[in-house]
Design a protein around this motif. Sequence first.
Motif, PDB file in Angstrom:
ATOM      1  N   THR A 144       0.815  -1.218   0.000  1.00 38.75           N
ATOM      2  CA  THR A 144       0.000   0.000   0.000  1.00 38.75           C
ATOM      3  C   THR A 144       0.851   1.272   0.000  1.00 38.75           C
ATOM      4  OG1 THR A 144      -0.150   0.144   2.418  1.00 38.75           O
ATOM      5  CG2 THR A 144      -1.819  -1.198   1.287  1.00 38.75           C
ATOM      6  N   ILE A 145       2.176   1.129   0.156  1.00 39.86           N
ATOM      7  CA  ILE A 145       3.057   2.294   0.214  1.00 39.86           C
ATOM      8  C   ILE A 145       3.378   2.780  -1.196  1.00 39.86           C
ATOM      9  CG2 ILE A 145       5.335   3.120   0.926  1.00 39.86           C
ATOM     10  CD1 ILE A 145       5.247   1.009   3.152  1.00 39.86           C
ATOM     11  N   ASP A 146       3.281   4.082  -1.401  1.00 43.79           N
ATOM     12  CA  ASP A 146       3.623   4.691  -2.688  1.00 43.79           C
ATOM     13  C   ASP A 146       5.119   4.487  -2.937  1.00 43.79           C
ATOM     14  OD1 ASP A 146       4.353   6.470  -4.761  1.00 43.79           O
ATOM     15  OD2 ASP A 146       2.652   7.758  -4.293  1.00 43.79           O
ATOM     16  N   PRO A 147       5.502   3.872  -4.044  1.00 40.94           N
ATOM     17  CA  PRO A 147       6.919   3.583  -4.320  1.00 40.94           C
ATOM     18  C   PRO A 147       7.820   4.822  -4.321  1.00 40.94           C
ATOM     19  CG  PRO A 147       5.510   2.489  -5.918  1.00 40.94           C
ATOM     20  CD  PRO A 147       4.627   3.370  -5.096  1.00 40.94           C
ATOM     21  N   ARG A 148       7.249   6.001  -4.518  1.00 40.34           N
ATOM     22  CA  ARG A 148       8.068   7.220  -4.483  1.00 40.34           C
ATOM     23  C   ARG A 148       8.670   7.460  -3.110  1.00 40.34           C
ATOM     24  NH1 ARG A 148       3.856  11.545  -6.351  1.00 40.34           N
ATOM     25  NH2 ARG A 148       2.632  10.192  -4.999  1.00 40.34           N
ATOM     26  N   TYR A 149       8.076   6.873  -2.086  1.00 42.98           N
ATOM     27  CA  TYR A 149       8.540   7.110  -0.725  1.00 42.98           C
ATOM     28  C   TYR A 149       9.342   5.938  -0.156  1.00 42.98           C
ATOM     29  CZ  TYR A 149       5.053  10.713  -1.317  1.00 42.98           C
ATOM     30  OH  TYR A 149       4.331  11.757  -1.805  1.00 42.98           O
ATOM     31  N   VAL A 150       9.808   5.056  -1.028  1.00 41.48           N
ATOM     32  CA  VAL A 150      10.548   3.878  -0.586  1.00 41.48           C
ATOM     33  C   VAL A 150      11.986   3.952  -1.093  1.00 41.48           C
ATOM     34  CG1 VAL A 150      10.708   1.366  -0.736  1.00 41.48           C
ATOM     35  CG2 VAL A 150       8.466   2.463  -0.566  1.00 41.48           C
ATOM     36  N   GLU A 151      12.932   3.763  -0.192  1.00 40.85           N
ATOM     37  CA  GLU A 151      14.343   3.675  -0.557  1.00 40.85           C
ATOM     38  C   GLU A 151      14.829   2.276  -0.213  1.00 40.85           C
ATOM     39  OE1 GLU A 151      16.798   6.642   1.258  1.00 40.85           O
ATOM     40  OE2 GLU A 151      15.322   8.217   0.910  1.00 40.85           O
ATOM     41  N   LEU A 152      15.474   1.620  -1.151  1.00 38.70           N
ATOM     42  CA  LEU A 152      16.005   0.280  -0.916  1.00 38.70           C
ATOM     43  C   LEU A 152      17.466   0.367  -0.487  1.00 38.70           C
ATOM     44  CD1 LEU A 152      14.482  -1.626  -3.954  1.00 38.70           C
ATOM     45  CD2 LEU A 152      13.642  -1.537  -1.611  1.00 38.70           C
ATOM     46  N   HIS A 153      17.824  -0.411   0.517  1.00 39.31           N
ATOM     47  CA  HIS A 153      19.197  -0.462   1.014  1.00 39.31           C
ATOM     48  C   HIS A 153      19.561  -1.918   1.274  1.00 39.31           C
ATOM     49  CE1 HIS A 153      19.397   3.887   1.759  1.00 39.31           C
ATOM     50  NE2 HIS A 153      18.112   3.777   2.047  1.00 39.31           N
ATOM     51  N   ASP A 154      20.850  -2.223   1.166  1.00 40.08           N
ATOM     52  CA  ASP A 154      21.304  -3.572   1.511  1.00 40.08           C
ATOM     53  C   ASP A 154      21.083  -3.807   2.998  1.00 40.08           C
ATOM     54  OD1 ASP A 154      22.124  -4.108  -1.082  1.00 40.08           O
ATOM     55  OD2 ASP A 154      24.148  -3.328  -0.730  1.00 40.08           O
ATOM     56  N   ALA A 155      20.784  -5.031   3.353  1.00 41.39           N
ATOM     57  CA  ALA A 155      20.543  -5.378   4.757  1.00 41.39           C
ATOM     58  C   ALA A 155      21.819  -5.231   5.572  1.00 41.39           C
ATOM     59  CB  ALA A 155      20.031  -6.806   4.852  1.00 41.39           C
TER      60      ALA A 155
END
Length: 80
Positions: free
Chosen positions: A22-33
């Motif tokens: 449900t989260i807008d992808p514009r507000y998601v940042e991917l980072h390595d674990a």
Amino acid sequence: MSESPWSTAVPEPGDFDRDLVTIDPRYVELHDASPTAALRIMVSIEGEDAQRLERLADASGKKPGEIVADLLRNADRSAA
């Protein structure tokens, strides 16, 4: 009845999948674990709400961020 992933100490893989879509992808940042990673939540308050927060902070001798943190902790206690 199973425990809520929001209150379980150790959530299982997939517990939040329904919420994450449900989260807008514009507000998601991917980072390595990383085991030393920290989670930061940014709160944006504007207009009259910002003025109210500043008044609350001034009246209690705290910073606005401390007021928000107190509100979150109190909400967590009342949800338990």
